[in-house]
Design an enzyme around this catalytic site. Structure first.
Site, short mmCIF file in Angstrom:
data_model
loop_
_atom_site.label_atom_id
_atom_site.label_comp_id
_atom_site.label_asym_id
_atom_site.label_seq_id
_atom_site.Cartn_x
_atom_site.Cartn_y
_atom_site.Cartn_z
N THR A 184 -29.42 -24.97 -30.40
CA THR A 184 -29.36 -25.58 -29.07
C THR A 184 -29.92 -24.64 -28.02
O THR A 184 -29.76 -23.43 -28.14
CB THR A 184 -27.87 -25.84 -28.74
OG1 THR A 184 -27.39 -26.79 -29.66
CG2 THR A 184 -27.65 -26.31 -27.32
N ARG A 212 -22.11 -38.69 -34.98
CA ARG A 212 -21.54 -37.37 -34.67
C ARG A 212 -22.07 -36.84 -33.31
O ARG A 212 -23.24 -36.90 -33.01
CB ARG A 212 -21.92 -36.38 -35.77
CG ARG A 212 -21.32 -34.98 -35.62
CD ARG A 212 -22.28 -34.02 -35.00
NE ARG A 212 -21.78 -32.64 -35.02
CZ ARG A 212 -22.35 -31.63 -34.37
NH1 ARG A 212 -23.42 -31.84 -33.64
NH2 ARG A 212 -21.85 -30.42 -34.43
N VAL A 213 -21.14 -36.34 -32.52
CA VAL A 213 -21.49 -35.67 -31.28
C VAL A 213 -20.91 -34.26 -31.36
O VAL A 213 -19.77 -34.08 -31.80
CB VAL A 213 -20.90 -36.42 -30.06
CG1 VAL A 213 -21.05 -35.60 -28.78
CG2 VAL A 213 -21.58 -37.79 -29.89
N GLY A 214 -21.69 -33.28 -30.95
CA GLY A 214 -21.23 -31.89 -31.05
C GLY A 214 -20.66 -31.37 -29.74
O GLY A 214 -20.25 -32.12 -28.86
N ASP A 215 -20.66 -30.06 -29.62
CA ASP A 215 -20.09 -29.40 -28.44
C ASP A 215 -21.01 -29.44 -27.21
O ASP A 215 -20.54 -29.37 -26.07
CB ASP A 215 -19.81 -27.93 -28.76
CG ASP A 215 -21.09 -27.18 -29.15
OD1 ASP A 215 -21.90 -27.74 -29.92
OD2 ASP A 215 -21.30 -26.05 -28.66
N THR A 235 -23.93 -22.01 -28.66
CA THR A 235 -24.79 -22.59 -29.68
C THR A 235 -24.15 -22.31 -31.04
O THR A 235 -23.34 -21.41 -31.17
CB THR A 235 -26.22 -22.01 -29.60
OG1 THR A 235 -27.01 -22.56 -30.66
CG2 THR A 235 -26.23 -20.50 -29.72
N GLY A 236 -24.54 -23.10 -32.03
CA GLY A 236 -23.97 -22.91 -33.37
C GLY A 236 -23.18 -24.12 -33.79
O GLY A 236 -23.39 -25.23 -33.28
N GLY A 238 -20.93 -26.71 -33.64
CA GLY A 238 -20.24 -27.23 -32.48
C GLY A 238 -18.78 -27.54 -32.69
O GLY A 238 -17.96 -27.43 -31.77
N1 ASP Z 1 -24.04 -26.67 -31.08
C1 ASP Z 1 -24.93 -27.67 -31.61
C2 ASP Z 1 -24.13 -28.79 -32.21
O1 ASP Z 1 -23.10 -28.53 -32.83
C3 ASP Z 1 -25.87 -27.15 -32.61
C4 ASP Z 1 -26.70 -25.98 -32.18
O2 ASP Z 1 -26.28 -25.11 -31.48
O3 ASP Z 1 -27.85 -25.95 -32.55
O4 ASP Z 1 -24.55 -29.91 -32.10
#
Ligand code: ASP
Length: 325
Positions: A184, A212-215, A235-236, A238
């Site tokens: 992200t 799915r929805v992330g952070d 990032t990472g 989520g």
């Molecule tokens: N944080 C993002 C998610 O979980 C993924 C990412 O950081 O690339 O959707």
């Protein structure tokens, strides 16, 4: 063996003629009371920071800068983790999440948005034109269309071919660490007048479950800004950030006196303490306080972020929990 990320980083830096910071780790924050400043996640933060800088260097507003900055990877099909050309979900749909915050604590967000190239600009409109903070799916899409955004195809032929290959292998979705399937962009900026804004935008985890929805679009998880204190972006994986409300935590720790680096480290520690198999995941935090000091921390070595001030254009490595052990 040189990893894909360090190769990209090293070669793009060589082309751009940019030097890696000597002191390396961001645990050595600069004392920067001179604004503007912009920081953003990963090596795609370098061109994003340049776009933000065009606005910041002319005395422009940090909100305009972060929007313009993250639109760069959103529109770049070579960045396969953000916007147009992003990795689709397990059914081949590109679904985007984004949010934005300004120095007054105003916030806007979109989740599960399809067919729109620049979700960050839709998130800004949600903030500015509606009484709400978050619009999702069809509602977010219709809102975007009504406000003049074009309906576009976001799945590029390259991503479609890769998805088909993935599907053939009948791979299951996993949010465990995989440098290919997430990255992200989160960006934080302070303008010449000391106003801080932040933006965060992503296509989410590659081959995620439909819906799915992330952070990243969640205020306080993927991004949080309090103009009186500072901001943070994540990032990472989520799911881990959401369960610990990571960026809100980082800002609250800074409110209680921690430096940005220490606050990011504490937020990573929270995950380490609570999530037994944390070693399988990557999380990276960046933070900027209102004085212009910045910092970062991550679980796995390999997370980097871009910094731009009048005096520096850098890509810095974040200190990692697993390297400290
Ligand atoms: N944080 C993002 C998610 O979980 C993924 C990412 O950081 O690339 O959707």
């Amino acid at each position: 063996m040189i990893s894909r990320r360090s190769f990209i980083t090293t070669s793009s830096l060589a082309i751009a003629g940019i030097g890696l910071s000597k002191h390396g780790f961001s645990s050595n924050p600069i004392q920067n009371n001179k604004f503007p400043i912009v920081i953003s996640t990963w090596n795609h933060g370098l061109p994003a920071n340049e776009a933000a800088w065009k606005i910041l260097s002319k005395g422009g507003y940090s909100l305009d800068a972060v929007e313009a900055g993250v639109r760069v990877p959103e529109g770049d099909p070579k960045v396969i983790t953000v916007g147009y050309g992003g990795i689709p979900d397990s059914e081949g749909k590109v679904t985007l999440d984004a949010c934005i915050m300004d120095e007054k604590g105003r916030a806007g967000s979109v989740t599960y948005l399809q067919h729109i190239k620049h979700p960050i600009s839709v998130a800004r409109l949600v903030m500015e034109k509606t009484p709400h903070v978050m619009l999702s799916g069809k509602g977010a899409f219709e809102f975007a269309r009504k406000n003049g955004f074009k309906k576009e195809k976001l799945l590029t032929p390259e991503r479609k071919a890769a998805w088909k290959k993935w599907k053939k292998g009948k791979k299951k979705f996993s949010n465990e660490i995989n440098i290919e399937n997430h990255d992200t962009i989160g960006m934080l900026a302070i303008d010449k007048d000391g106003r801080m804004s932040g933006a965060c935008t992503t296509s989410g985890m590659g081959y995620k479950m439909p819906g799915r929805v992330g952070d990243s679009p969640i205020i306080g998880a993927g991004l949080f800004v309090d103009g009186e204190i500072g901001g943070a972006a994540a990032t990472g994986s989520g799911e881990l950030v959401m369960k610990t409300l990571g960026t809100f935590l980082v800002v609250e720790l800074m409110r209680n006196g921690m430096s940005p680096s220490r606050a990011c480290e504490e937020a990573v520690k929270r995950i380490v303490k609570k999530i037994p198999d944390y070693e399988k995941y990557q999380i990276g935090y960046i933070a900027l306080n209102k004085s212009g000091e910045y910092g970062s921390f991550c679980i796995q070595p390999g997370f980097n972020f871009a910094v731009k001030t009048e005096d520096k254009t850098d890509l810095e490595d974040a200190e990692a929990w697993l390297k400290k052990l």
